[in-house]
Scaffold this motif. Structure first.
Motif, PDB file in Angstrom:
ATOM      1  N   LEU A  77      56.825 -18.019  66.175  1.00 21.87           N
ATOM      2  CA  LEU A  77      57.857 -19.036  65.995  1.00 21.87           C
ATOM      3  C   LEU A  77      59.045 -18.844  66.912  1.00 21.87           C
ATOM      4  CD1 LEU A  77      58.904 -21.422  64.234  1.00 21.87           C
ATOM      5  CD2 LEU A  77      59.776 -19.694  62.641  1.00 21.87           C
ATOM      6  N   ASP A  78      59.354 -19.878  67.686  1.00 18.45           N
ATOM      7  CA  ASP A  78      60.556 -19.901  68.518  1.00 18.45           C
ATOM      8  C   ASP A  78      61.760 -20.230  67.648  1.00 18.45           C
ATOM      9  OD1 ASP A  78      62.214 -19.957  70.780  1.00 18.45           O
ATOM     10  OD2 ASP A  78      61.721 -22.047  71.244  1.00 18.45           O
ATOM     11  N   TRP A  79      62.912 -19.758  68.049  1.00 23.81           N
ATOM     12  CA  TRP A  79      64.147 -20.023  67.302  1.00 23.81           C
ATOM     13  C   TRP A  79      64.736 -21.373  67.690  1.00 23.81           C
ATOM     14  CZ3 TRP A  79      66.767 -16.165  64.234  1.00 23.81           C
ATOM     15  CH2 TRP A  79      67.963 -16.614  63.689  1.00 23.81           C
ATOM     16  N   ASN A  80      64.962 -21.574  68.981  1.00 27.63           N
ATOM     17  CA  ASN A  80      65.669 -22.762  69.474  1.00 27.63           C
ATOM     18  C   ASN A  80      64.687 -23.828  69.934  1.00 27.63           C
ATOM     19  OD1 ASN A  80      68.394 -21.660  69.268  1.00 27.63           O
ATOM     20  ND2 ASN A  80      67.752 -20.282  70.903  1.00 27.63           N
ATOM     21  N   PHE A 126      59.030 -14.193  64.601  1.00 29.08           N
ATOM     22  CA  PHE A 126      59.968 -14.929  65.455  1.00 29.08           C
ATOM     23  C   PHE A 126      59.860 -14.393  66.872  1.00 29.08           C
ATOM     24  CE2 PHE A 126      62.610 -16.928  62.132  1.00 29.08           C
ATOM     25  CZ  PHE A 126      62.975 -18.099  62.802  1.00 29.08           C
ATOM     26  N   CYS A 127      59.760 -15.284  67.852  1.00 35.24           N
ATOM     27  CA  CYS A 127      59.704 -14.935  69.269  1.00 35.24           C
ATOM     28  C   CYS A 127      60.853 -15.661  69.945  1.00 35.24           C
ATOM     29  CB  CYS A 127      58.387 -15.368  69.892  1.00 35.24           C
ATOM     30  SG  CYS A 127      56.959 -14.645  69.108  1.00 35.24           S
ATOM     31  N   THR A 128      61.868 -14.924  70.348  1.00 37.30           N
ATOM     32  CA  THR A 128      63.065 -15.592  70.831  1.00 37.30           C
ATOM     33  C   THR A 128      63.878 -14.716  71.769  1.00 37.30           C
ATOM     34  OG1 THR A 128      65.058 -16.760  70.084  1.00 37.30           O
ATOM     35  CG2 THR A 128      64.368 -14.853  68.801  1.00 37.30           C
ATOM     36  N   HIS A 179      71.182 -12.427  64.163  1.00 38.21           N
ATOM     37  CA  HIS A 179      70.028 -13.322  64.248  1.00 38.21           C
ATOM     38  C   HIS A 179      68.791 -12.678  63.619  1.00 38.21           C
ATOM     39  CE1 HIS A 179      72.304 -15.732  67.236  1.00 38.21           C
ATOM     40  NE2 HIS A 179      71.537 -16.702  66.770  1.00 38.21           N
ATOM     41  N   ILE A 180      68.583 -11.413  63.916  1.00 41.19           N
ATOM     42  CA  ILE A 180      67.423 -10.718  63.378  1.00 41.19           C
ATOM     43  C   ILE A 180      67.497 -10.681  61.854  1.00 41.19           C
ATOM     44  CG2 ILE A 180      66.235  -8.484  63.257  1.00 41.19           C
ATOM     45  CD1 ILE A 180      67.162  -8.075  66.224  1.00 41.19           C
ATOM     46  N   ARG A 181      68.652 -10.324  61.327  1.00 40.98           N
ATOM     47  CA  ARG A 181      68.821 -10.267  59.872  1.00 40.98           C
ATOM     48  C   ARG A 181      68.616 -11.644  59.241  1.00 40.98           C
ATOM     49  NH1 ARG A 181      73.454  -7.497  59.444  1.00 40.98           N
ATOM     50  NH2 ARG A 181      72.315  -5.560  59.230  1.00 40.98           N
ATOM     51  N   ALA A 182      69.165 -12.686  59.868  1.00 43.73           N
ATOM     52  CA  ALA A 182      69.009 -14.046  59.337  1.00 43.73           C
ATOM     53  C   ALA A 182      67.539 -14.457  59.306  1.00 43.73           C
ATOM     54  CB  ALA A 182      69.823 -15.038  60.180  1.00 43.73           C
ATOM     55  N   ALA A 183      66.801 -14.112  60.353  1.00 43.20           N
ATOM     56  CA  ALA A 183      65.373 -14.454  60.412  1.00 43.20           C
ATOM     57  C   ALA A 183      64.597 -13.736  59.306  1.00 43.20           C
ATOM     58  CB  ALA A 183      64.801 -14.097  61.781  1.00 43.20           C
ATOM     59  N   ILE A 184      64.860 -12.466  59.116  1.00 37.62           N
ATOM     60  CA  ILE A 184      64.167 -11.693  58.075  1.00 37.62           C
ATOM     61  C   ILE A 184      64.548 -12.231  56.695  1.00 37.62           C
ATOM     62  CG2 ILE A 184      63.880  -9.399  57.046  1.00 37.62           C
ATOM     63  CD1 ILE A 184      62.558  -9.758  59.881  1.00 37.62           C
ATOM     64  N   ASP A 185      65.824 -12.512  56.497  1.00 32.58           N
ATOM     65  CA  ASP A 185      66.288 -13.060  55.212  1.00 32.58           C
ATOM     66  C   ASP A 185      65.646 -14.409  54.905  1.00 32.58           C
ATOM     67  OD1 ASP A 185      67.855 -10.819  54.840  1.00 32.58           O
ATOM     68  OD2 ASP A 185      69.752 -11.824  55.335  1.00 32.58           O
ATOM     69  N   ALA A 186      65.368 -15.188  55.952  1.00 31.85           N
ATOM     70  CA  ALA A 186      64.767 -16.514  55.771  1.00 31.85           C
ATOM     71  C   ALA A 186      63.263 -16.434  55.491  1.00 31.85           C
ATOM     72  CB  ALA A 186      65.025 -17.386  56.997  1.00 31.85           C
ATOM     73  N   GLY A 187      62.673 -15.248  55.701  1.00 31.15           N
ATOM     74  CA  GLY A 187      61.249 -15.106  55.401  1.00 31.15           C
ATOM     75  C   GLY A 187      60.387 -14.663  56.557  1.00 31.15           C
ATOM     76  N   VAL A 222      60.116 -10.529  67.739  1.00 32.16           N
ATOM     77  CA  VAL A 222      59.796 -10.025  69.072  1.00 32.16           C
ATOM     78  C   VAL A 222      60.654 -10.768  70.094  1.00 32.16           C
ATOM     79  CG1 VAL A 222      57.844 -11.584  69.477  1.00 32.16           C
ATOM     80  CG2 VAL A 222      57.924  -9.408  70.668  1.00 32.16           C
ATOM     81  N   MET A 223      61.139 -10.020  71.092  1.00 29.87           N
ATOM     82  CA  MET A 223      62.000 -10.600  72.112  1.00 29.87           C
ATOM     83  C   MET A 223      61.178 -11.192  73.259  1.00 29.87           C
ATOM     84  SD  MET A 223      64.905 -10.159  70.868  1.00 29.87           S
ATOM     85  CE  MET A 223      65.667 -10.926  72.276  1.00 29.87           C
TER      86      MET A 223
END
Length: 121
Positions: A51-54, A80-82, A89-97, A102-103
Motif C-alpha cells: 500500500l502506497d501512502w500518497n 505500507f510502501c512509501t 507516519h510509521i506510528r500512524a500507519a501501524i495504529d491504523a492497522g 517499507v521505504m
C-alpha cells in the motif's frame, strides 16, 4: 498460491512490485488508488496488500481504515510502501492497522524480509 494487491498510483512502482512479487510466487492484482483497491477487496480479499501512502481519490490511510472495517478486512497483511519515513507516519500507519512498513525504493531482498515478518514469505 498467495495473492497480493498492489495499491499505488505509480504505474512504474506497480510494474516493478509485480515483477518482484510474481518472482516470489504471488498471484498479483493492481489498483491505482484506494477506492479501486477497496472495490477489488470487496470482490476477493487478498492475502497481502502492498500500500502506497500518497494517492489521489483515496490515500493509503483512508484505504486501510476502511479496509479494516470490512467483513474479512482484518485478514490481509498490509505493508505500507512509501517515502514517508518519519516516526509519526510509521506510528500512524501501524495504529491504523498496517502490519509492516517499507521505504521506497525497495529491492527484492527488503520486500522479502518484510513479507517474512508478516508471515507471508
Amino acid at each position: 498460491m498467495k495473492t497480493c494487491l498492489i495499491v499505488d498510483d505509480s504505474r512504474v512502482i506497480r510494474k516493478v512490485s509485480r515483477h518482484l512479487l510474481e518472482g516470489m510466487g504471488f498471484a498479483v492484482e493492481e489498483a491505482a488508488d484506494g477506492k479501486i483497491a477497496l472495490e477489488q477487496c470487496e470482490q476477493q480479499m487478498p492475502d497481502v496488500v502492498l500500500l502506497d501512502w500518497n494517492m489521489p481519490v483515496m490515500n493509503g490511510m483512508e484505504f486501510i481504515e476502511t479496509l479494516r472495517k470490512l467483513p474479512g478486512g482484518d485478514a490481509p497483511r498490509v505493508v505500507f510502501c512509501t517515502t514517508e519515513n518519519d516516526i509519526e507516519h510509521i506510528r500512524a500507519a501501524i495504529d491504523a492497522g498496517a502490519d509492516e512498513y517499507v521505504m521506497k525504493p525497495f529491492d527484492r531482498e527488503t520486500l522479502h524480509i518484510k513479507l517474512q515478518l508478516v508471515g507471508m514469505a
